[in-house]
Design an enzyme around this catalytic site. Structure first.
Site, PDB file in Angstrom:
ATOM      1  N   GLU A   3       0.824  -1.211   0.000  1.00 26.34           N
ATOM      2  CA  GLU A   3       0.000   0.000   0.000  1.00 26.34           C
ATOM      3  C   GLU A   3       0.857   1.260   0.000  1.00 26.34           C
ATOM      4  OE1 GLU A   3      -3.123  -0.138  -0.555  1.00 26.34           O
ATOM      5  OE2 GLU A   3      -3.150  -2.334  -0.453  1.00 26.34           O
ATOM      6  N   ASP A  43       3.385  -4.150  -5.856  1.00 23.82           N
ATOM      7  CA  ASP A  43       3.969  -5.410  -5.393  1.00 23.82           C
ATOM      8  C   ASP A  43       5.490  -5.343  -5.427  1.00 23.82           C
ATOM      9  OD1 ASP A  43       1.518  -6.568  -4.950  1.00 23.82           O
ATOM     10  OD2 ASP A  43       1.503  -7.754  -6.800  1.00 23.82           O
TER      11      ASP A  43
END
Length: 428
Positions: free
Chosen positions: A286, A367
């Site tokens: 995040e 990611d």
């Protein structure tokens, strides 16, 4: 307005829609990361669904998806059908006038109450399908909501949608009345601004309507997450825990807000079920969105899309046959509200696969940032497996479904990506 002036304004609206749309295409092509990793030695790792979930859980996830996908398609089709009936027949115009009649039937009442009525009717039409989907989530253990809380959530979300949409369309039609030739230009700017303001206000206005938030107590995990944010160059003001377990067993975390409102939010289910390394990996993902300014980019894309859509509406709503089908005398007539909402629904549907194509790339970049921040591909892989198992995410959805509706890479693709990253690290 003379016929020549009207044609000129219509052509100008179409030209502006094309220019803004072209700018949007440039942003979508240039900003997303289309290549993230070099090819690892031996070639890319194939995405293997069996690497994500054990056979019994994989079968359960596929069964859950098979039960829920038809409901999603029925809800989408039904919503569009109701919107088309109201927007392309005089039935919508009658509804707008009828709901405003008790308050005198004035222009303002027709616009605001008519918009709210169309939103509510659309929501009611799909409510049985939503209830079925909730039954499916209960059956598979993903929902913990009682029906009272479910109805409360439906009512609150519908009310918020109705109010926000009514205010937005009220502003739009007010501009049509004030500037009949150039309203679409002013409205395009207002729509873009509306998206920007909404992006900033969402974490402090909308989120608290559904969940309660408490600070994560001081301790090793809180300190670790704050340190991750500092290392990322994106310090956060707080780490909060959301009472998500009131509604779901799903696992999640996110970063919301800007500047003084930026905070990490963890589902309480995430804290209860995942080890600290996995929680850190989720938060690092995040934070990857924050460091790459994905929310700001999304806001820019949304603003350009809204501006292009409004300018295109300026062209469409000056087409007399279309107005006639809706029972509207002019673009400023409140009877045009159902038609405008139909156009927005169709535009949103057509743009969905493009938005999701970009979203998948942006999620893959986040990611990568998570792997770089934590340096722990093992924790990332374990986290993906736990998320897929708990959320019953299908690691191998149908290609067409993933192309159209998939906002994230599949679990199998994300695990293969982590393995490729580790192989490159080991080789380097």
């Amino acid at each position: 307005m003379s016929g020549a002036d009207g044609q000129g304004a219509r052509r100008a609206a179409l030209l502006v829609a094309a220019v803004v749309g072209a700018a949007l295409v440039v942003v979508l092509v240039v900003v997303p990361p289309w290549t993230l990793l070099a090819e690892p030695p031996g070639g890319p790792t194939p995405a293997d669904p069996s690497s994500v979930l054990p056979p019994d859980v994989l079968q359960r996830a596929e069964s859950f998806a098979a039960a829920l996908r038809p409901a999603s398609l029925v809800s989408l089709t039904l919503g569009l059908a109701v919107s088309a009936v109201l927007g392309l027949t005089r039935l919508g115009a009658r509804l707008v006038r009828a709901v405003a009649a008790p308050l005198g039937g004035g222009w303002t009442a027709q616009v605001l109450l008519g918009t709210a009525a169309v939103v509510v009717v659309g929501r009611l039409a799909t409510l049985p399908v939503s209830a079925y989907a909730e039954v499916v989530r209960h059956r598979y253990g993903l929902s913990t909501r009682g029906w009272g809380l479910w109805l409360r959530d439906v009512a609150v979300s519908t009310a918020i949608s109705a109010v926000v949409t009514a205010l937005a369309l009220g502003s739009l039609l007010w501009l049509v009345r004030r500037a009949p030739r150039t309203w679409w230009a002013w409205a395009a700017a207002v729509a873009a601004g509306f998206v920007v303001v909404g992006s900033f206000l969402y974490p402090v206005v909308i989120e608290p309507a559904f969940n309660r938030f408490e600070p994560l107590p001081a301790g090793e995990l809180r300190a670790r997450l704050l340190d991750l944010a500092e290392e990322n160059g994106t310090p956060v003001q707080d780490v909060l825990v959301s009472d998500a377990s009131r509604r779901t067993t799903a696992l999640n975390a996110y970063v919301s807000g800007f500047g003084s409102t930026r905070r990490v939010v963890l589902y309480d289910t995430t804290l209860e079920q995942l080890p600290e390394d996995a929680v850190a990996s989720i938060v690092a993902h995040e934070l990857g969105h924050v460091v790459h300014r994905d929310v700001l980019t999304g806001t820019l894309v949304g603003a350009l899309g809204a501006a292009a859509a409004v300018a295109l509406s300026g062209w469409l709503l000056s087409w007399t046959p279309l107005l006639g089908r809706a029972g509207a005398q002019s673009p400023a007539d409140p009877a045009v509200v159902p038609l405008v909402l139909l156009l927005l629904s169709v535009g949103g549907l057509l743009s969905t696969p493009v938005q999701n194509l970009v979203s998948r790339q942006v999620e893959a970049r986040a990611d990568l940032r998570a792997l770089e921040l934590t340096g722990d591909a093992g924790a990332f892989t374990a986290m993906q497996r736990e998320l897929a198992a708990t959320n019953l995410s299908d690691p191998d959805p149908p290609v067409a479904w993933q192309w159209f509706f998939g906002s994230h890479p599949t679990g199998a693709q994300r695990i293969a990506f982590a393995e490729d990253w580790q192989r490159l690290e080991d080789a380097g």
